[in-house]
Scaffold this active site. Structure first.
Site, mmCIF file in Angstrom:
data_model
loop_
_atom_site.group_PDB
_atom_site.id
_atom_site.type_symbol
_atom_site.label_atom_id
_atom_site.label_comp_id
_atom_site.label_asym_id
_atom_site.label_seq_id
_atom_site.Cartn_x
_atom_site.Cartn_y
_atom_site.Cartn_z
ATOM 1 N N TRP A 123 11.033 -66.902 48.858
ATOM 2 C CA TRP A 123 11.211 -65.448 48.810
ATOM 3 C C TRP A 123 12.038 -65.021 47.611
ATOM 4 O O TRP A 123 11.746 -64.046 46.963
ATOM 5 C CB TRP A 123 11.866 -64.956 50.100
ATOM 6 C CG TRP A 123 10.869 -64.739 51.199
ATOM 7 C CD1 TRP A 123 9.506 -64.838 51.103
ATOM 8 C CD2 TRP A 123 11.154 -64.370 52.552
ATOM 9 N NE1 TRP A 123 8.925 -64.566 52.312
ATOM 10 C CE2 TRP A 123 9.916 -64.272 53.227
ATOM 11 C CE3 TRP A 123 12.330 -64.119 53.260
ATOM 12 C CZ2 TRP A 123 9.828 -63.924 54.576
ATOM 13 C CZ3 TRP A 123 12.234 -63.775 54.603
ATOM 14 C CH2 TRP A 123 10.999 -63.660 55.244
ATOM 15 N N ASN B 26 0.702 -60.205 63.610
ATOM 16 C CA ASN B 26 1.034 -61.299 62.707
ATOM 17 C C ASN B 26 2.315 -61.981 63.151
ATOM 18 O O ASN B 26 3.353 -61.332 63.274
ATOM 19 C CB ASN B 26 1.234 -60.765 61.284
ATOM 20 C CG ASN B 26 1.319 -61.876 60.259
ATOM 21 O OD1 ASN B 26 0.294 -62.405 59.827
ATOM 22 N ND2 ASN B 26 2.526 -62.236 59.872
ATOM 23 N N GLU B 27 2.224 -63.262 63.455
ATOM 24 C CA GLU B 27 3.402 -64.085 63.771
ATOM 25 C C GLU B 27 4.405 -63.389 64.683
ATOM 26 O O GLU B 27 5.522 -63.065 64.256
ATOM 27 C CB GLU B 27 4.091 -64.543 62.485
ATOM 28 C CG GLU B 27 3.264 -65.507 61.676
ATOM 29 C CD GLU B 27 4.035 -66.141 60.517
ATOM 30 O OE1 GLU B 27 5.076 -65.614 60.113
ATOM 31 O OE2 GLU B 27 3.572 -67.177 60.021
ATOM 32 N N CYS C 128 9.959 -52.909 69.024
ATOM 33 C CA CYS C 128 10.184 -53.543 70.326
ATOM 34 C C CYS C 128 8.910 -53.523 71.178
ATOM 35 O O CYS C 128 8.263 -52.488 71.318
ATOM 36 C CB CYS C 128 11.303 -52.791 71.034
ATOM 37 S SG CYS C 128 11.378 -53.106 72.800
ATOM 38 N N GLU D 143 -2.979 -69.726 57.745
ATOM 39 C CA GLU D 143 -2.277 -69.646 56.466
ATOM 40 C C GLU D 143 -1.870 -71.071 56.110
ATOM 41 O O GLU D 143 -1.004 -71.648 56.763
ATOM 42 C CB GLU D 143 -1.013 -68.780 56.578
ATOM 43 C CG GLU D 143 -1.299 -67.340 56.929
ATOM 44 C CD GLU D 143 -0.035 -66.481 57.029
ATOM 45 O OE1 GLU D 143 1.033 -66.916 56.545
ATOM 46 O OE2 GLU D 143 -0.121 -65.391 57.608
#
Ligand code: GLA
Ligand code: ZN
Length: 652
Positions: A313, A140-141, A106, A305
């Site tokens: 996945w 990251n993202e 969080c 990317e």
């Protein structure tokens, strides 16, 4: 120009690195992005730092002339951190988001932010003088895996402080939110709840069950929490280094206000996967994502990317066809990308993403994709001066408002309606006529046409600004539900379209959320769906009328002259042919030239040159002439499947 790959040296035995770096060099790669998931290796136990593996990897790569974009590793907190401190987000039912993947912490958790500060400071200190590092990527993202909004006590407390700063008194907040509805008045800021689970969430599934003011403010707050978390990292890095700092964004993703997130970044980068396990994207959708990414800073960007192989996945998406990786690269470049990093170099043997194929397969043997990317890089080096610091000119602007993304999600107006799809329908119609279209906000005066589709939540200041744009000669396009809410997400006590009624020269008498298509007739013919405003024109002219339902003959689309400009009002959702007719009408009014290309062929103008992209898996003939700046030959119009060209134009 950055031409690189995402690389995870920690996934390979150190003895492999040299061979892999040599293969990178042979492919023409000059950059790797790495480090963004290696927290556990950098800090094995709390306070025990060791950067030696990364130091060695950087050495090996630099021996091959490869530079590094270094990621801070905070997207994947290690187990010791989770064991010792409760840093996990809570979902709307109060359940901890389990550890075992990533992005579970969080942004308002004091332990997580404290440990993040420490690891980022240690990395920055350690690498500040390393000449092989050329930029930093933060985390990251942000927001990926649905991780923007958290319902923990830290968030609740921070939210109540945030609201107190904004509203000053709880009485003011009660009034602005209309908490008198259902006796929801708060007695103090300590009473404030987060819009988690409540008794109104019923069998309707995703029904929105909270006060709309609370819901909107909470989304703003959650977005800002990640902006602040990122700014904390930016500030630390800037204490140690002048290198540019970025974050890898996610294109269309809208839980975080990307304009605010990017404000303090030196450049935007983003992650582009056109074709994955979850399906393929239309080419216009990918182009729009690039434009959103360009539009957040109105500046060129990097793809951090870029898809390099079949991707999934647990099951695989479609394998990129011969030529398609090159095509996607050029598509990015055409829309303002000036550096490209492919994800990832060699496909992982283990972990969640075993099927997310990179440039090389599991065996590390160069094959078709490697050679195609290599060749693409060679070609790009030949036209670099048309890429780096180059700019497109934009005739049209689509305003994407994050407040409106959230507002329309909270109150969807009509089943089947989606604000972002609505914006996309306009982008797509423009793209099909090859009109360069920015997706951004603000500086209206730079564009001949400004689309503000369904701009529902709007401040009085913004409304004034847009009126000035029209009076000065701009062409504004509004659609249903525009102008009818204030910044607290309350409906304005005005006739529809609210703050825009005067400039649109209309009044919406009634509306209908029809369950079937309704024909429309006039200058634009086709079908309306999702929403139908029944318009009473005051000063506006009628462009099209409904040809069905009880409102047969009533106005559906209008245009109104105002000062030197014009305001279009589109009262309904339109099918594709009607959209094409509409934007043609608008472009004629705004004096914007269009180029009709064969289906699936995209033309993006850059000054007197143009990128021509054949997204079809078959040959096409394109009605343009000029000289190819890729081959030096004249461009004959024939394009191979997934073919690309960059030509100096002479119109046929
Ligand atoms: C995202 C992430 C990467 C990787 C890829 C592939 O874009 O940033 O770490 O997970 O997706 O799934
Ligand atoms: Zn939280």
């Amino acid at each position: 120009m950055i031409f690189g790959v995402d690389y995870y040296p920690e996934h390979w035995d150190g003895s492999e690195w040299k061979k892999q770096a040599a293969l990178m060099r042979e492919a023409g790669f000059n950059t790797v992005r790495m480090g963004e998931f290696a927290w556990k290796l950098f800090e094995k136990n709390e306070g025990e730092f060791d950067f030696s593996f990364m130091d060695e990897a950087i050495e090996v790569l630099s021996a091959e002339g490869i530079k590094v974009i270094l990621g801070t590793p905070t997207a994947a907190p290690p187990k010791w951190l989770v064991n010792k401190y409760d840093i996990l987000m809570r979902d709307k039912y109060g359940r901890p988001r389990g550890w075992g993947s990533r992005r579970e912490a969080c942004a308002n958790n004091p332990h997580y932010t404290e440990k993040s500060k420490i690891i980022v400071s240690k990395m920055a200190e350690h690498y500040k003088d390393n000449p092989n590092i050329i930029a930093w990527q933060i985390d990251n993202e942000f927001g990926c895996h649905n991780s923007t909004r958290c319902y923990c006590d830290h968030c609740r407390n921070a939210f109540s402080t945030w609201l107190e700063e904004k509203y000053k008194t709880v009485e003011n907040l009660n009034e602005k939110w209309g908490t008198v509805f259902w006796s929801l008045q708060y007695d103090s800021f300590d009473d404030i709840i987060l819009p988690g689970y409540n008794s109104c969430e019923g069998d309707w599934g995703n029904a929105q069950s909270h006060n709309p003011g609370l819901d909107l403010e909470y989304r703003r707050f959650a977005s800002e929490s990640w902006v602040n978390y990122q700014n904390m990292q930016i500030d630390i890095l800037k204490n140690y280094t002048d290198l540019p700092v970025t974050h890898n964004l996610m294109g269309h993703f809208s839980d975080i206000d990307y304009r605010k997130l990017s404000k303090n970044l030196d450049f935007v980068s983003w992650d582009n996967y056109p074709e994955t396990q979850w399906g393929g994207s239309e080419y216009e959708y990918v182009s729009m994502a690039h434009e959103i990414m360009r539009g957040v800073k109105n500046k060129n960007f990097v793809v951090m990317e870029e898809q390099a192989g079949p991707a999934g996945w647990d099951v695989l998406g479609k394998t990129p066809r011969p030529g398609q990786l090159r095509l996607w690269t050029y598509q990015a470049i055409a829309h303002g990308c000036e550096g490209i990093v492919y994800f990832r170099f060699r496909t992982a043997l283990f972990g969640m993403e075993q099927y997310w194929y990179g440039v090389l397969d599991h065996d590390g043997v160069p094959r078709r994709r490697y050679y195609e990317i290599k060749k693409t890089g060679e070609e790009l080096r030949g036209i670099e001066k048309y890429i780096v610091n180059a700019e497109n000119k934009y005739d049209a602007l689509i305003v994407k408002s994050y407040d409106n993304v959230w507002g329309h999600d909270i109150k969807r107006h009509s089943a089947g309606y989606n604000y972002e799809n609505h914006l996309y329908s306009f982008y797509k119609a423009n793209a099909r006529l090859n009109v360069n279209t920015a997706v951004s906000d603000g500086d209206y005066g730079k564009y001949k046409v400004v689309y503000m589709p369904a701009y529902n939540i709007i401040s009085d200041d913004e409304a004034e600004k847009i009126k000035d744009y029209v009076r000065g000669g701009g062409v504004l396009v509004l659609t249903f539900r525009s102008g009818t809410r204030d910044m607290f997400n309350n409906v304005r006590p005005l006739s529809v379209p609210g703050v825009f009624a005067d400039i649109a020269g209309i009044e919406v008498d009634e509306f209908d959320a029809p369950k079937r298509e309704v024909a429309i007739k006039g200058e634009i013919t086709g079908t309306a769906s999702i929403w139908c405003d029944i318009i009473k024109p005051h000063t506006a002219e009628i462009i099209s009328r409904y040809d069905g339902e009880y409102y047969k003959g009533r106005a559906a689309v209008t245009v109104n002259g105002l000062g030197k400009g014009k305001v279009y009002y589109v009262g309904c959702g339109l099918d594709d042919p009607a959209m094409e007719a509409l934007v043609r009408n608008i472009f004629a009014a705004a004096d914007i030239p269009v180029i009709k290309s064969p289906g699936g062929v995209e033309i993006v103008k850059r000054g007197k040159n143009a990128f021509v992209l054949n997204h079809n898996e078959y040959e096409v003939s394109v009605p343009l002439t000029g000289k190819s700046l890729l081959s030096g030959q004249s461009f004959g119009g024939n394009m191979e499947p997934f073919g690309v060209d960059f030509i100096e134009l002479s119109f046929k």
